[in-house]
Design a protein around this motif. Sequence first.
Motif, PDB file in Angstrom:
ATOM      1  N   GLY A  87      10.628   7.561  -2.406  1.00 15.37           N
ATOM      2  CA  GLY A  87      11.059   7.031  -3.704  1.00 15.37           C
ATOM      3  C   GLY A  87      12.105   5.943  -3.561  1.00 15.37           C
ATOM      4  O   GLY A  87      12.097   4.940  -4.283  1.00 15.37           O
ATOM      5  N   VAL A  88      13.006   6.116  -2.602  1.00 14.84           N
ATOM      6  CA  VAL A  88      14.050   5.114  -2.344  1.00 14.84           C
ATOM      7  C   VAL A  88      13.406   3.802  -1.908  1.00 14.84           C
ATOM      8  O   VAL A  88      13.737   2.733  -2.417  1.00 14.84           O
ATOM      9  CB  VAL A  88      15.043   5.611  -1.273  1.00 14.84           C
ATOM     10  CG1 VAL A  88      15.989   4.510  -0.833  1.00 14.84           C
ATOM     11  CG2 VAL A  88      15.801   6.827  -1.767  1.00 14.84           C
ATOM     12  N   TYR A  89      12.471   3.886  -0.970  1.00  9.76           N
ATOM     13  CA  TYR A  89      11.845   2.670  -0.454  1.00  9.76           C
ATOM     14  C   TYR A  89      10.919   2.022  -1.481  1.00  9.76           C
ATOM     15  O   TYR A  89      10.851   0.800  -1.568  1.00  9.76           O
ATOM     16  CB  TYR A  89      11.115   2.957   0.862  1.00  9.76           C
ATOM     17  CG  TYR A  89      12.093   3.366   1.931  1.00  9.76           C
ATOM     18  CD1 TYR A  89      13.051   2.472   2.391  1.00  9.76           C
ATOM     19  CD2 TYR A  89      12.107   4.656   2.430  1.00  9.76           C
ATOM     20  CE1 TYR A  89      13.975   2.846   3.334  1.00  9.76           C
ATOM     21  CE2 TYR A  89      13.021   5.035   3.383  1.00  9.76           C
ATOM     22  CZ  TYR A  89      13.961   4.129   3.832  1.00  9.76           C
ATOM     23  OH  TYR A  89      14.883   4.501   4.761  1.00  9.76           O
ATOM     24  N   ILE A 109       0.821  -1.215   0.000  1.00  7.39           N
ATOM     25  CA  ILE A 109       0.000   0.000   0.000  1.00  7.39           C
ATOM     26  C   ILE A 109       0.854   1.264   0.000  1.00  7.39           C
ATOM     27  O   ILE A 109       0.307   2.369   0.108  1.00  7.39           O
ATOM     28  CB  ILE A 109      -0.989   0.019   1.191  1.00  7.39           C
ATOM     29  CG1 ILE A 109      -0.240  -0.070   2.522  1.00  7.39           C
ATOM     30  CG2 ILE A 109      -2.012  -1.099   1.048  1.00  7.39           C
ATOM     31  CD1 ILE A 109      -1.115   0.145   3.744  1.00  7.39           C
ATOM     32  N   ASP A 110       2.164   1.112  -0.100  1.00 10.10           N
ATOM     33  CA  ASP A 110       3.087   2.248  -0.102  1.00 10.10           C
ATOM     34  C   ASP A 110       2.815   3.164   1.089  1.00 10.10           C
ATOM     35  O   ASP A 110       2.625   4.375   0.963  1.00 10.10           O
ATOM     36  CB  ASP A 110       2.989   3.029  -1.415  1.00 10.10           C
ATOM     37  CG  ASP A 110       4.100   4.069  -1.546  1.00 10.10           C
ATOM     38  OD1 ASP A 110       5.205   3.836  -1.014  1.00 10.10           O
ATOM     39  OD2 ASP A 110       3.857   5.117  -2.177  1.00 10.10           O
ATOM     40  N   ALA A 111       2.780   2.565   2.276  1.00 12.79           N
ATOM     41  CA  ALA A 111       2.510   3.305   3.504  1.00 12.79           C
ATOM     42  C   ALA A 111       3.462   2.817   4.594  1.00 12.79           C
ATOM     43  O   ALA A 111       4.142   1.802   4.431  1.00 12.79           O
ATOM     44  CB  ALA A 111       1.056   3.114   3.927  1.00 12.79           C
ATOM     45  N   GLY A 123       9.833  -5.319  -5.199  1.00 12.81           N
ATOM     46  CA  GLY A 123       9.745  -6.764  -5.373  1.00 12.81           C
ATOM     47  C   GLY A 123       9.040  -7.490  -4.235  1.00 12.81           C
ATOM     48  O   GLY A 123       8.726  -8.679  -4.339  1.00 12.81           O
ATOM     49  N   TYR A 124       8.771  -6.796  -3.141  1.00 13.34           N
ATOM     50  CA  TYR A 124       8.097  -7.420  -2.008  1.00 13.34           C
ATOM     51  C   TYR A 124       6.572  -7.282  -2.077  1.00 13.34           C
ATOM     52  O   TYR A 124       5.863  -7.850  -1.256  1.00 13.34           O
ATOM     53  CB  TYR A 124       8.607  -6.822  -0.687  1.00 13.34           C
ATOM     54  CG  TYR A 124      10.017  -7.245  -0.380  1.00 13.34           C
ATOM     55  CD1 TYR A 124      10.275  -8.386   0.356  1.00 13.34           C
ATOM     56  CD2 TYR A 124      11.096  -6.503  -0.856  1.00 13.34           C
ATOM     57  CE1 TYR A 124      11.575  -8.780   0.628  1.00 13.34           C
ATOM     58  CE2 TYR A 124      12.403  -6.890  -0.588  1.00 13.34           C
ATOM     59  CZ  TYR A 124      12.631  -8.029   0.152  1.00 13.34           C
ATOM     60  OH  TYR A 124      13.906  -8.428   0.417  1.00 13.34           O
ATOM     61  N   LYS A 125       6.077  -6.522  -3.046  1.00 12.82           N
ATOM     62  CA  LYS A 125       4.625  -6.390  -3.198  1.00 12.82           C
ATOM     63  C   LYS A 125       4.027  -7.760  -3.477  1.00 12.82           C
ATOM     64  O   LYS A 125       4.539  -8.521  -4.284  1.00 12.82           O
ATOM     65  CB  LYS A 125       4.294  -5.466  -4.370  1.00 12.82           C
ATOM     66  CG  LYS A 125       4.291  -4.022  -4.032  1.00 12.82           C
ATOM     67  CD  LYS A 125       3.784  -3.218  -5.209  1.00 12.82           C
ATOM     68  CE  LYS A 125       3.670  -1.768  -4.834  1.00 12.82           C
ATOM     69  NZ  LYS A 125       3.131  -0.963  -5.918  1.00 12.82           N
TER      70      LYS A 125
END
Length: 178
Positions: free
Chosen positions: A105-107, A53-55, A113-115
Amino acid sequence: MKKMILAVAILVSGIAINNKAEAQISVNLNIGSQPDWGPVGYDYVDYYYMPDIDAYYSVPTHEYIYYSNNRWARSRSLPSRYSNFNPYNSYKVVINEPNPWERAGVYRSRYAGYKGRHDQVIIRNSKDVKYKNHYVPGRRTVVYKTKGNGKAKGHWKGNSPGHGKGPGKGHGKGHGKH
């Protein structure tokens, strides 16, 4: 000459003794603050990054940090747009640096690949004793004493305290489940 060498040796020895090596050891632990769905293997965590979820989740404040309306927002719960997200079966990356969302952006690129990965062992499923009293929102900590052989099991759900069972004399151990 011998006196001068002896004086220099004494002087050097005195300086060496006064400049003792001092070691500082700093140990940070927050196992008890980590959520039930946090990954095992970490004694200290500042944030979890959740690539699905990019959180982020702040362990010390128990808050989610997510992007909303062109800014990073903080909340104890995720907004409805994340209603299909389940932290118990998603991958979490431990990040121990201040304000990791400032380098989002770095993370994003590093952990893309962990999504979708669902193979991470979480605290709830660990049998390691160091996770015995970890943080679970709403859980009451209750100590149960029972008459039994030490193999008693206590169960509780929600806010009910549960009970321990066991034959014989001794003390049983209650444990919580939800």
